[in-house]
Design an enzyme around this catalytic site. Sequence first.
Site, short mmCIF file in Angstrom:
data_model
loop_
_atom_site.label_atom_id
_atom_site.label_comp_id
_atom_site.label_asym_id
_atom_site.label_seq_id
_atom_site.Cartn_x
_atom_site.Cartn_y
_atom_site.Cartn_z
N LYS A 230 0.83 -1.20 0.00
CA LYS A 230 0.00 0.00 0.00
C LYS A 230 0.87 1.25 0.00
O LYS A 230 1.94 1.28 0.59
CB LYS A 230 -0.90 0.01 1.24
CG LYS A 230 -2.07 -0.95 1.16
CD LYS A 230 -2.97 -0.78 2.38
CE LYS A 230 -4.22 -1.64 2.28
NZ LYS A 230 -5.10 -1.47 3.46
N ARG A 310 -3.55 -14.26 5.19
CA ARG A 310 -2.63 -13.27 5.77
C ARG A 310 -2.77 -13.25 7.29
O ARG A 310 -1.77 -13.17 8.01
CB ARG A 310 -2.92 -11.90 5.16
CG ARG A 310 -2.07 -10.76 5.68
CD ARG A 310 -2.41 -9.51 4.88
NE ARG A 310 -1.97 -8.29 5.51
CZ ARG A 310 -0.79 -7.72 5.29
NH1 ARG A 310 0.07 -8.30 4.47
NH2 ARG A 310 -0.46 -6.59 5.87
N HIS A 333 2.88 -3.16 8.06
CA HIS A 333 2.01 -2.27 8.83
C HIS A 333 2.76 -1.01 9.23
O HIS A 333 3.95 -1.05 9.56
CB HIS A 333 1.53 -2.99 10.11
CG HIS A 333 0.50 -4.04 9.84
ND1 HIS A 333 0.17 -5.02 10.75
CD2 HIS A 333 -0.30 -4.26 8.75
CE1 HIS A 333 -0.77 -5.79 10.24
NE2 HIS A 333 -1.07 -5.36 9.03
#
Length: 364
Positions: A230, A310, A333
């Site tokens: 991302k 995941r 993250h």
Amino acid sequence: MVSDDKITDYFSDQNWQKLKINVFSLYTINRMVEPKLKIRKKPMNTPKVSSRCIKIKPDDHQKLQKLQKLREAQTPLRQKFIDDLKFHHFSPITREKYLDEVLRLAAHYWKPPIALSDEQLRAYFNYLENCCDYSPSTMGITHAALSFFYNCSYPREMPFLRIYRSRKTFSIPEVLSREQVFEILANVHDERYRVCLILMYSCGLRASEAVKVECSDIITHSSLLRVLGKGNKYRNVPISQRVLELMREMWKTHRHPVLIFPAYYIGRRSQNKRCGARNKPISTSTLGICFKSAMKAAGYNGNASLHTLRHSYATHLLESGVPLFTVKSYLGHRNINSTMIYTHCTAKMRQDSTGAIDALTQDF
């Protein structure tokens, strides 16, 4: 064919009378009014309908959304909104969702968004929450899209957007055991999809990350996989030699120069429906259907999805003693709180805490 009276019922307002209906819109109205009507050939070059458009539930708003989504005409305001989303450097998926939310608002009132008032916006959010029963995450996307539109693309005072806040509910993700993962993946008979699912579980990848893995992303001498996650951020994830062997053997079946998981060519013959390698990755939706079919074949009735692999990867690493911050870097993250949710899923940690609590209360 549909009579003129039925079409006039759909376009009773004066603004609707001015609308130029293209061929595919007329085909859509035919299917909405007469579901049993059989049309053999669809018009060519028809735009793709987003799955989020089908989410409107009551009344005829679903039909209006489909018609609004299939309109080919481009307005200057819509093009300005698309350009603003690009200048803000949103991801393509975010741009598609934000545009879809503004189109849904326009389809609900069948008016341009610049003609709506703050009270109409309040009524629209009340309709989504109470009539359509949308989840807090979906409402958050709607709020973010309309806030960007009324703050950036068409600056306008909308006090309701400052008042509204969607509160996400905390939920523990569903996790599969190692035996369940192995049994489900063993029921995936297509080698290309099976190896992609194995890669997702063994490296903790998102579905969108796994299907886009390229040959140049594999660092063989270090046993690492470079992943584009991302926000266009790269991270290196360790990959086992066994998975590398499976990927190498699978790649030999198509030998695409760039992609490891290219999409199939869909043949017309029933003997060989899927063959070859296209210049685009396999679809995540098709991969999800394949995973659901494997779950059903394995006899698993839980509410698992592709993202469950995941979740299972992170949970199994924590159970094996891998540090929390290491798992955070593997998953990509930003915040450690996103990774700490998996501490609620580990059986080993629950057993250790139960033993500690028993030791505290044994003297009572």
